[in-house]
Design an enzyme around this catalytic site. Structure first.
Site, PDB file in Angstrom:
ATOM      1  N   ASP A 188     -10.596   2.026  -3.142  1.00 20.91           N
ATOM      2  CA  ASP A 188     -11.356   0.943  -2.713  1.00 20.91           C
ATOM      3  C   ASP A 188     -12.978   1.218  -2.751  1.00 20.91           C
ATOM      4  O   ASP A 188     -13.562   1.501  -2.405  1.00 20.91           O
ATOM      5  CB  ASP A 188     -10.838   1.239  -0.558  1.00 20.91           C
ATOM      6  CG  ASP A 188      -9.725   1.956  -0.225  1.00 20.91           C
ATOM      7  OD1 ASP A 188      -9.054   0.915  -1.007  1.00 20.91           O
ATOM      8  OD2 ASP A 188      -9.208   1.372   0.636  1.00 20.91           O
TER       9      ASP A 188
ATOM     10  N   ASP B  26       0.625  -0.734  -0.047  1.00 16.95           N
ATOM     11  CA  ASP B  26      -0.362   0.342   0.296  1.00 16.95           C
ATOM     12  C   ASP B  26       1.079   1.272  -0.092  1.00 16.95           C
ATOM     13  O   ASP B  26       1.993   0.871  -0.009  1.00 16.95           O
ATOM     14  CB  ASP B  26      -0.625   0.120   1.487  1.00 16.95           C
ATOM     15  CG  ASP B  26      -2.098   0.577   0.777  1.00 16.95           C
ATOM     16  OD1 ASP B  26      -2.531   1.399  -0.073  1.00 16.95           O
ATOM     17  OD2 ASP B  26      -2.932  -0.157   1.358  1.00 16.95           O
TER      18      ASP B  26
END
Length: 420
Positions: free
Chosen positions: A219, A158
């Site tokens: 997301d 990430d």
């Protein structure tokens, strides 16, 4: 334009190099914790759902015992909030000792004993998005080696709490560090999502050389609006994104939320169909212990999975947006086969959509059609009009092949049907 010409053009534009680790030649499939279980660390009050080794072992049992593994769902991926808040005395990441008392290596062995693979999460920054220790530039090599020592099979990197300069250095460095361990570890990069997802800020040729898959966009959330937002972004930008995908290098529109709370069955079929058209990774984020039979049937649809896993690895495209609210998507498949999806944006009632294969630019001939979600089969000439009834926010999905070639050359798809 005939589709044969379009395929040739796509092959040329998609001929970028792929990460040379031999992994993920088709889109990876499995289960990922984040969307369904987030950062629930309250194992005292919520022991069945907290981020702990027990949760991942439970899901591994379900993948290995309920028919998922045989269909290709082999990864069990840990996401954020797994680690201790401090590195150990040697500077290595370590799991939370209360929630992962057996350690990550033991958990990896648990997966491997069941024919599964373990994925883990880290962050190119000072902290993960959940506030746990991140991987700064000076920690890349030690973290890569730690994951290899634990026998991890996939790593998601990430990008919270890092800047563009650090990301530009860190994502390629991690790729080299993972390869240098000698252990095959699939590499998922979130880099594009942090810089807007599109050229010129994103160099997809470079990404294909360092990553197996990458998060391009925001997301996913457990809602139909979120799924629609992702669909729109990917297909509105398909000219930039579609050529980037191919064996060993995949666009990742994020998790399948089928079996959670936000989608109807029709919307669930739509997500499964369009993720398959995109050649997207199929990572479920749901509770496999309590999943409904309807959701399980969609996720275990052998024809849809066969389309997603097609060996040619070419992502599909949206080819029509009708004023009626129907959109048509097409994906080329191996051996001159293809997949068609008729998708309805309507919210009122089923819509009867009329077209022909000739109108959709198929070449002259007679084709064998399989309806992916009903299993019904038919022959159809390119010149013959057909009508499909598409439910609101639903799909009709077809696998299309020429009958004369089907028996010899399309067994890779039909094996998914005959194994039912």
């Amino acid at each position: 334009m005939h589709f044969s010409l379009l395929v040739f053009a796509c092959v040329l534009c998609g001929s970028t190099l792929a990460l040379n680790n031999g992994l993920m030649r088709t889109p990876p499939m499995g289960w990922l914790a984040w969307e369904r279980f987030r950062c629930d660390i309250d194992c005292q009050n919520d022991p069945k759902n907290c981020i702990s080794e027990n949760l991942f072992m439970d899901m591994a049992d379900r993948l290995s015992e309920d028919g998922w593994r045989e269909l290709g769902y082999v990864y069990i991926n840990i996401d954020d909030c797994w680690s201790s808040m401090e590195r150990d005395e040697n500077g290595r990441l370590q799991p939370d000792p209360k929630r992962f008392p057996g350690g990550i290596h033991k958990l990896a062995r648990y997966m491997h004993d069941r024919g599964l693979k373990l994925g883990i999460y880290g962050d190119m920054g000072t902290h993960t998005c959940g506030g746990y220790p991140g991987t700064t530039l000076d920690k890349i090599q030690i973290d890569a080696q730690t994951f290899a020592d634990w026998e991890v099979d996939m790593f998601k990197f990430d990008g919270c709490y890092s800047n563009a300069t650090e990301q530009e250095q860190g994502y390629p460095l991690m790729s080299k560090a993972l390869n240098a361990t000698g252990r095959p570890i699939g590499y998922s990069c979130s880099w594009p999502a942090y810089v807007g997802g599109l050229p010129p800020k994103v160099n997809y040729t470079q990404l294909g050389e360092i990553c197996n898959l990458w998060r391009n966009y925001d997301d996913i959330q457990d809602s139909w609006d979120s799924v629609l937002n992702i669909i729109d972004w990917f297909f509105d930008n398909q000219d930039a994104l579609q050529p980037a995908a191919g064996p060993g290098r995949w666009n990742d529109p994020d998790m399948l939320i089928i079996g959670d709370f936000g989608l109807s069955l029709d919307q669930s079929r739509s997500q499964m169909a369009l993720w398959s058209i995109m050649a997207a990774p199929l990572f479920m984020s749901n509770d496999l212990r309590t999943i409904s039979s309807g959701a399980q049937s969609i996720l275990q649809n052998k024809i849809a999975i066969g389309i997603n896993q097609d060996a040619m690895g070419m992502a599909g495209r949206r080819i029509l947006k009708e004023k009626s609210g129907i959109e048509v998507f097409w994906r080329p498949l191996s051996n001159n086969a293809s997949a068609l999806v008729f998708f309805s944006r309507r919210t009122d009632m089923p819509y009867r959509y009329t077209s022909s294969l000739r109108q959709l630019n198929f070449t002259t001939g007679s084709y064998k059609i399989i309806d992916v979600f009903t299993g019904k089969m038919a022959s159809l000439k390119d010149s013959t009009d057909f009508v499909v009834s598409v439910n609101p926010s639903g799909v009709v999905m077809w696998y299309v092949s020429a009958p004369a070639r089907m028996n010899l050359n399309h067994l890779h798809i039909f094996s998914y049907i005959t194994q039912r």
